[in-house]
Design a protein around this motif. Structure first.
Motif, short mmCIF file in Angstrom:
data_model
loop_
_atom_site.label_atom_id
_atom_site.label_comp_id
_atom_site.label_asym_id
_atom_site.label_seq_id
_atom_site.Cartn_x
_atom_site.Cartn_y
_atom_site.Cartn_z
N TRP A 68 1.30 -1.50 -0.33
CA TRP A 68 0.14 -0.11 0.42
C TRP A 68 0.54 0.90 0.12
O TRP A 68 2.32 1.02 0.60
CB TRP A 68 -1.13 0.03 1.52
CG TRP A 68 -2.06 -1.28 1.33
CD1 TRP A 68 -2.08 -2.02 1.54
CD2 TRP A 68 -3.22 -0.97 0.53
NE1 TRP A 68 -3.15 -2.76 1.55
CE2 TRP A 68 -4.23 -2.17 1.24
CE3 TRP A 68 -4.58 0.35 0.26
CZ2 TRP A 68 -5.64 -1.80 0.84
CZ3 TRP A 68 -5.24 0.14 0.31
CH2 TRP A 68 -6.02 -1.08 0.45
N MET A 100 0.58 5.89 -0.23
CA MET A 100 -0.85 6.74 -0.37
C MET A 100 0.06 8.17 -1.18
O MET A 100 1.05 8.22 -0.69
CB MET A 100 -0.85 7.44 1.28
CG MET A 100 -1.93 6.82 1.70
SD MET A 100 -2.47 7.95 3.34
CE MET A 100 -1.40 7.04 4.73
N TYR A 136 2.60 3.25 3.37
CA TYR A 136 1.08 3.87 3.66
C TYR A 136 0.95 3.83 5.48
O TYR A 136 0.57 3.77 5.95
CB TYR A 136 -0.07 2.15 3.68
CG TYR A 136 -0.72 2.69 4.60
CD1 TYR A 136 -2.24 3.27 3.26
CD2 TYR A 136 -1.08 2.47 5.44
CE1 TYR A 136 -3.43 3.91 3.68
CE2 TYR A 136 -2.54 2.51 5.99
CZ TYR A 136 -3.81 3.13 4.96
OH TYR A 136 -4.75 3.11 5.39
N GLU A 170 -5.37 6.83 -1.67
CA GLU A 170 -4.93 5.66 -1.01
C GLU A 170 -4.05 4.60 -2.31
O GLU A 170 -5.58 4.82 -2.99
CB GLU A 170 -5.29 5.04 0.56
CG GLU A 170 -5.60 5.93 1.76
CD GLU A 170 -5.84 5.31 2.43
OE1 GLU A 170 -6.68 3.96 1.78
OE2 GLU A 170 -6.09 5.65 3.67
#
Length: 470
Positions: free
Chosen positions: A120, A122, A174, A195
């Protein structure tokens, strides 16, 4: 998508991202573009409030930002070509002269085991000139790998801030520790947070890769603690190599005993290094980690899970055995390690599916993610994920959609269950089911996707002042 080719990160930029946990980059939109974007933001915030997950349909110019080659290149480099723009997004407005608290973001209000591998990321985008005095986002370099806050109040001098001209953005891991800094000017300051998720495990480098071996970046913040094995393992993982550090640094019995003791150190960085060093120590280290995952301390057990996730295929039998442990936390840590071993852990799928019957919700949440990353055998994985779509726990249900997105076209047999999930009461179950249909991509999936999107059609010009005309 924008026709311009993504501007991929260099090896040095990727090394910096892996080490520091972030990069500060900039788009090259005109001043006029950002002035128009700011005017739209001001209008929406003043008349309607924060649009939250509806940022893109409400402010359509924003899509150009996420089609920009600097942003598509950065995301492709870190998350692979098939990355997902997640349904959760948020516009952060900061006019406070008081700094926000240091924190890691949750996963839409729910908990899960955090990952050192960047599944992940952002992007925090600043549409206005953002000097330090306007309160940009601050990040603490190198803290993406720590569960606990490892820095004290007086360590803020090492903080990195995403300040710069309009169009500056922070690409962050993340799980990095971050906060809002004081806005001492009291003027409008927006930060638009989006995200993104990796949908495919890496099989080769997705950045502009020229050098195979890991090396440290040229510039490292003085606050960053050395994590040589962890960082090398992350670089290798992003290059498509699983369990690459296992057995690369054989250790004597005395050294292994010392590392086992270090796993219990009160300093998380020290204990974390011990976990990865044990993974690199060969068979004695592996056995020590398999014992440590059952340690009475949940913290030690969790750290052992990280070490076992880097231990390669030899760890699989012991991890399957740990799935029968009576303590849910132990099982979660074992499931996590199996998940990171991906297809090497295929033999664990029957045991993982067995945990869907009566195990604690926290265990089922871990299982649903592991099934998506292991991915094979497909029939067994789909049998489990199909059940997860109907689970009583909402987090299990919405993680099922994300896992099915990772399976892609092979998940076609569960399209009927996904269609049912489009009526779920939870917004993320619905959103993730739509994403799964998109990534499955069969005609049946596309028809269901289009029908639902038309049924929930959003009119981006409709406001309380303009309900139907012009």
């Amino acid at each position: 998508m924008n026709q311009q080719s993504p501007l991929l990160l260099t090896d040095e930029q990727m090394r910096t991202f892996i080490t520091n946990g972030f990069l500060i980059l900039k788009t090259d939109f005109s001043d006029a573009f950002h002035e128009q974007l700011m005017a739209q933001l001001n209008l929406v915030y003043e008349n309607e409030g924060n649009p939250g997950n509806n940022l893109l349909p409400r402010i359509r110019e924003l899509q150009k930002v996420f089609d920009h080659p600097v942003i598509t290149g950065a995301l492709t480099s870190v998350l692979g070509e098939d990355y997902m723009l997640h349904a959760h997004r948020h516009g952060h407005y900061n006019a406070s002269p008081v700094a926000g608290g240091w924190h890691k973001d949750s996963y839409w209000g729910y908990g899960r085991m955090r990952n050192h591998h960047p599944w992940w990321a952002m992007i925090m985008y600043f549409p206005q000139d953002t000097p330090v005095e306007l309160g940009p986002t601050g990040v603490m370099p190198g803290t993406q790998n720590y569960e606990t806050r490892t820095f004290a109040k007086d360590d803020n001098a090492e903080e990195a801030v995403a300040s710069g001209k309009a169009g500056t953005f922070a690409l962050i891991h993340y799980d990095i520790w971050h906060r809002s800094t004081p806005n001492v000017l009291g003027q409008h300051r927006y930060m638009l947070k989006f995200e993104f998720m990796r949908t495919k495990a890496p099989v080769s480098p997705s950045w502009n890769n020229q050098e195979t071996a890991w090396q440290k970046p040229a510039s490292i913040s003085p606050s960053i603690i050395e994590h040589d094995v962890l960082l090398e393992e992350t670089w290798n993982w992003m290059s498509g190599r699983i369990g690459s550090v296992a057995g690369t640094k054989p250790a004597s019995a005395e050294q292994v005993n010392g590392l086992v003791q270090a796993l219990e150190d009160v300093s998380e960085p020290v204990a974390l290094n011990a976990a990865y060093d044990l993974a690199a120590a060969g068979s004695p280290g592996l056995e020590a980690l398999l014992q440590a995952i059952r340690h009475e301390s949940v913290k030690v057990s969790r750290l052992a899970g990280y070490g076992l996730s880097a231990s390669g295929e030899a760890a699989v039998p012991g991890l399957i055995a740990a799935l029968s442990d009576a303590r849910p936390e132990t099982v979660v840590h074992a499931v996590f390690a199996l998940s990171e071993l991906r297809g090497l852990a295929a033999e664990a799928v029957p045991a993982l599916n067995g945990l869907l019957d009566g195990a604690a919700p926290v265990v089922r949440r871990a299982v649903v993610e592991a099934l998506g990353t292991i991915g094979v055998p497909v029939d067994g994985v789909l049998a489990g994920l199909g059940r997860c779509l109907q689970d009583e726990d909402v987090q299990v249900r919405f993680m099922a959609g994300l896992s099915l997105s990772r399976i892609g076209a092979a998940a076609a047999p569960v399209v009927p269950q996904l269609v049912q999930s489009l009526d779920d009461e939870n917004r993320y179950v619905r959103a993730h089911s739509l994403e799964a249909l998109r990534y499955i991509g069969t005609e049946e999936a596309k028809e269901a996707l289009i029908e639902d999107l038309l049924r929930s059609r959003w009119c981006w010009t409709t406001t309380k002042e303009s309900t139907f005309y012009p």
